[in-house]
Scaffold this motif. Sequence first.
Motif, mmCIF file in Angstrom:
data_model
loop_
_atom_site.group_PDB
_atom_site.id
_atom_site.type_symbol
_atom_site.label_atom_id
_atom_site.label_comp_id
_atom_site.label_asym_id
_atom_site.label_seq_id
_atom_site.Cartn_x
_atom_site.Cartn_y
_atom_site.Cartn_z
ATOM 1 N N ARG A 78 0.835 -1.197 0.000
ATOM 2 C CA ARG A 78 0.000 0.000 0.000
ATOM 3 C C ARG A 78 0.877 1.256 0.000
ATOM 4 O O ARG A 78 0.593 2.231 -0.696
ATOM 5 N N SER A 123 -18.774 13.706 -12.086
ATOM 6 C CA SER A 123 -19.694 12.611 -11.747
ATOM 7 C C SER A 123 -21.080 12.803 -12.344
ATOM 8 O O SER A 123 -21.773 11.824 -12.605
ATOM 9 N N SER A 130 -18.479 8.306 -14.793
ATOM 10 C CA SER A 130 -17.526 9.258 -14.224
ATOM 11 C C SER A 130 -16.102 8.738 -14.345
ATOM 12 O O SER A 130 -15.818 7.588 -14.029
ATOM 13 N N ALA A 176 -14.612 7.309 -11.219
ATOM 14 C CA ALA A 176 -15.021 5.991 -10.756
ATOM 15 C C ALA A 176 -14.286 4.890 -11.497
ATOM 16 O O ALA A 176 -14.568 3.716 -11.307
ATOM 17 N N PRO A 224 -10.900 5.027 -7.008
ATOM 18 C CA PRO A 224 -11.558 3.792 -6.571
ATOM 19 C C PRO A 224 -10.544 2.816 -5.997
ATOM 20 O O PRO A 224 -9.450 2.732 -6.529
ATOM 21 N N GLY A 225 -10.940 2.123 -4.971
ATOM 22 C CA GLY A 225 -9.997 1.291 -4.255
ATOM 23 C C GLY A 225 -8.964 2.192 -3.602
ATOM 24 O O GLY A 225 -9.314 3.140 -2.915
ATOM 25 N N THR A 226 -7.688 1.926 -3.864
ATOM 26 C CA THR A 226 -6.646 2.805 -3.334
ATOM 27 C C THR A 226 -5.834 3.371 -4.491
ATOM 28 O O THR A 226 -4.669 3.714 -4.346
ATOM 29 N N TYR A 280 -4.447 7.033 -3.917
ATOM 30 C CA TYR A 280 -4.040 7.342 -2.549
ATOM 31 C C TYR A 280 -2.653 7.979 -2.574
ATOM 32 O O TYR A 280 -1.685 7.338 -2.943
ATOM 33 N N THR A 313 -5.782 7.074 13.041
ATOM 34 C CA THR A 313 -5.999 5.655 13.311
ATOM 35 C C THR A 313 -5.057 5.074 14.349
ATOM 36 O O THR A 313 -4.975 3.873 14.488
ATOM 37 N N ASP A 334 -1.973 4.913 14.200
ATOM 38 C CA ASP A 334 -0.819 4.302 13.550
ATOM 39 C C ASP A 334 0.286 5.350 13.435
ATOM 40 O O ASP A 334 1.016 5.399 12.462
ATOM 41 N N THR A 381 -17.598 5.684 0.543
ATOM 42 C CA THR A 381 -17.078 4.347 0.869
ATOM 43 C C THR A 381 -17.631 3.801 2.179
ATOM 44 O O THR A 381 -17.799 2.602 2.313
ATOM 45 N N PRO A 413 -20.577 3.439 -9.057
ATOM 46 C CA PRO A 413 -19.255 3.832 -8.558
ATOM 47 C C PRO A 413 -19.132 5.319 -8.268
ATOM 48 O O PRO A 413 -18.277 5.724 -7.498
ATOM 49 N N SER A 414 -19.975 6.142 -8.888
ATOM 50 C CA SER A 414 -19.804 7.594 -8.683
ATOM 51 C C SER A 414 -20.929 8.196 -7.841
ATOM 52 O O SER A 414 -21.000 9.408 -7.695
ATOM 53 N N ARG A 415 -21.806 7.341 -7.281
ATOM 54 C CA ARG A 415 -22.934 7.919 -6.539
ATOM 55 C C ARG A 415 -22.591 8.165 -5.078
ATOM 56 O O ARG A 415 -21.886 7.380 -4.444
ATOM 57 N N GLN A 416 -23.112 9.273 -4.548
ATOM 58 C CA GLN A 416 -22.893 9.658 -3.159
ATOM 59 C C GLN A 416 -24.099 9.274 -2.298
ATOM 60 O O GLN A 416 -25.166 8.954 -2.817
ATOM 61 N N ASN A 456 -8.772 0.995 11.784
ATOM 62 C CA ASN A 456 -8.917 2.012 10.737
ATOM 63 C C ASN A 456 -7.683 2.171 9.873
ATOM 64 O O ASN A 456 -7.758 2.700 8.771
ATOM 65 N N THR A 457 -6.545 1.763 10.378
ATOM 66 C CA THR A 457 -5.326 1.969 9.608
ATOM 67 C C THR A 457 -5.312 1.137 8.329
ATOM 68 O O THR A 457 -4.585 1.436 7.394
ATOM 69 N N ILE A 458 -6.141 0.096 8.286
ATOM 70 C CA ILE A 458 -6.326 -0.655 7.036
ATOM 71 C C ILE A 458 -7.484 0.001 6.281
ATOM 72 O O ILE A 458 -8.590 0.067 6.805
ATOM 73 N N PRO A 459 -7.247 0.508 5.072
ATOM 74 C CA PRO A 459 -8.322 1.239 4.374
ATOM 75 C C PRO A 459 -9.363 0.294 3.779
ATOM 76 O O PRO A 459 -9.551 0.221 2.574
ATOM 77 N N ASN A 499 -11.992 1.542 1.277
ATOM 78 C CA ASN A 499 -11.469 1.730 -0.079
ATOM 79 C C ASN A 499 -11.301 0.399 -0.791
ATOM 80 O O ASN A 499 -11.561 0.275 -1.991
ATOM 81 N N TYR A 500 -10.847 -0.616 -0.062
ATOM 82 C CA TYR A 500 -10.702 -1.948 -0.667
ATOM 83 C C TYR A 500 -12.054 -2.465 -1.163
ATOM 84 O O TYR A 500 -12.155 -3.054 -2.243
ATOM 85 N N GLN A 547 -14.658 -0.716 -2.019
ATOM 86 C CA GLN A 547 -15.023 0.073 -3.201
ATOM 87 C C GLN A 547 -14.302 -0.474 -4.442
ATOM 88 O O GLN A 547 -14.912 -0.691 -5.486
ATOM 89 N N GLY A 548 -12.976 -0.727 -4.274
ATOM 90 C CA GLY A 548 -12.204 -1.255 -5.399
ATOM 91 C C GLY A 548 -12.732 -2.600 -5.870
ATOM 92 O O GLY A 548 -12.864 -2.841 -7.074
ATOM 93 N N VAL A 597 -15.912 -2.298 -7.813
ATOM 94 C CA VAL A 597 -15.732 -1.724 -9.145
ATOM 95 C C VAL A 597 -15.064 -2.726 -10.085
ATOM 96 O O VAL A 597 -15.485 -2.900 -11.219
#
Lengths: 309, 431
Positions: A83, A147, A165, A168, A257-259, A262, A274, A276, B201, B260-263, B393-396, B399-400, B402-403, B406
């Motif tokens: 990551r 979007s 989008s 996305a 999307p995803g990371t 980042y 967090t 960390d 997310t 994927p783009s909706r809030q 929380n330190t592991i996202p 986001n994973y 979401q990925g 998608v």
Amino acid sequence: MSADAPVRTGTTPPAAPPPTRRSKSRVDTAFYVMLLPALALFTVLIVGPALAGMFFSVTNYVGYGEYSFIGLNNFLVLFTDPRILTSYGFTIGFSIVTVLLVNALGLLLAVGLNAKIRFKTALRGVFFVPMVVSGIVIAYVFNYIFSNSLPAVFTSLGIDAWGTSILANPSWAWVGVVIVTAWQAIPSALIIYLAGLLAIPEEVYEASSLDGASPWRQFTAITLPLVAGYVVINTVLGFKNFLNAYDIIVGLTDGGPGTSTYSVAMTIFTGFQTGDYAYQMANAVVFFVITVLISLAQLRLINGRGVSL
Amino acid sequence: MLVDGPPRGGISRRSLLKIAGLGAAAGALPLSLSGCAGAGGSSGTTSLRWLANKPEVLAAFDELAAQYNASQSAVTIAHDGTQASIVPQFVRGAPPDVACYNYNLETSNYVRGGVLEDLAPLPEAKTINPAYQDLVTQYADFEGQTSVLPWSVTAAGVIYNVELFADNGVEVPTTYAELTAACQKFQAAGVTPIYTTAAATWSLLQGIWDYATGSGADVPAFFEEKLAADAGQGPTFLETFSKPWSDAIALRTYFNPDFPSRQYADGNLAMGQGKVAMYLQGPWALGEIAKTDPDLELGTFSLPMTEDPDDRAVRVNLDLALWVPTASRSVGDAKAFVQWLMQPDICNGYNQQNLAFSPIQGATGTTDPRTAGLAPYLEAGAIYQGAGTFVPNTIPLANYIQGALVDGDAEGMLRTLDADWDRLAKRSALS
């Protein structure tokens, strides 16, 4: 750009210090006194916290409570964390592309705004606007455009492939981030280029046109070499800013999307939220070293160009 | 982590902090004295700071504090509704005197650190449904103490449009096969089967991820083993959640195409406009949906992920729980206030008014038809705290998720999660 302004004794105001002090040093102490507040603030707000962060990078501190020293453990894990490595890859790649785009468009606009055109002052003002709007606001507005507005436009034009989008799409979201970052960063590059263009004497162009040089030849043979120093300045300043990309990405994709988007700065900041803390401090130390190395390399380039920041 | 104790020789950072704190306290002393002067001499009234900052119900908390202050004269409860982080308050040695706060992985650190009073001796502790009390220790435990009393439990499931279900002849699905059949029926009728807001997310984390893993696997058992195991040991996310998570991702063909783009706001709007059959959101979304159409008939069911209807369970969280720090300025008075808050008419009353469930045994939960569909699961104890809430929380993770939604790669995501977890465990950031 002349922030290094060395102490110029020649410009010392007539109110000279008493003769007793003059014998010891030729430099007026007033200059040191002037530097003192900034130096104190810089030490307390930047150097101190930075040193504290470096200290905690070799501990297992979570932000509060007890901690113990764990040596270079954080650093060792850091280099095996996919990551972290991905965030470096994205951030550096994104910075390179953005720097290229910002400089190309900034110079182009500067040449246009330096020409004898109508509404020159008004246009210069307009192009300056993105610089004074907060990054997070720009990001949210563009988020809506990417979007909602653009997909609707493309769908109504019958281009369904573009009907989703860009933010996305894991493969293309970075392009959205580049566009918005460049949109905000171009004005500051533009100003520096404008200053550079204004410094080129008109006579050089007149002489070259008498010799029959075409506008393109004038651009490549006169303008470009004479603003080369400003290209370096814009590259150094821009690159440093883009490496620290944070607010625009948070507002646009929040790393997704995803990371895939980042940035390093976002990763470091998660350490505060967090628990960390120590691990991300180690990340910050590595990032600091990388930024310093890149800046040193660029400064060597500057010295070769005979310009100073 | 938060163990308070004397410095162990030398000047530690902690003792430095304490010295600094003393200086600050000394500086503040004249101020606080002048502050008290107006209170009418030596009345002897203790003032307790009650931290209760759930934004939606601040007014209700003000009301409760006023009620309590009027009911007795020994203490004054000062309601603190600020959204400040509580970690620094503990570090400074000035935590709230009593709190009514969301219980999660972060707050569980105070339990683990032993900085909270044992509330087991209070008679009210025995009135709490053990199934809810167990939720506390799933995150953390300190020497078997009862450090936290659940006060308000919220439950989340699939919000559905009752009218659309009836119009299309769809019953509430009880198995995964019925769920996909229902989705196909809606799709054929031109109705969006499931509305998903992947740009937000967090909505995926508490929604499809928690629901699918909770109904498709034994989440509490998994994390009990996982947290007890060493790095690289214990069950893996991949083997435990592969089936339900792959099945959940397969549902994305029934999502709104632009998911994927909706809030979050887009989801509430679409649901409120009656264009959507199902929406994986918690009860907090009900009020938002009602802003578009207050008369829309909605219900909630548990997402089925297997072919056995009995596997279905409901995601709950201890939305509000009561605790008293050992550093409270008056532990006795704080506990008395906790006892007062735990009275059935007060606790049940709050929960009935706020679409939540009371943790007191035999209490009738919310009777709102929009969430009543979840009540049987809570009564039967078929509840779990979301798998997402156990992951630091330190592991996202959000986001994973979401990925994965998608790109469709369920197992790749679980492998990343396993690798991150092990890496974190190796760094011994996990307890």
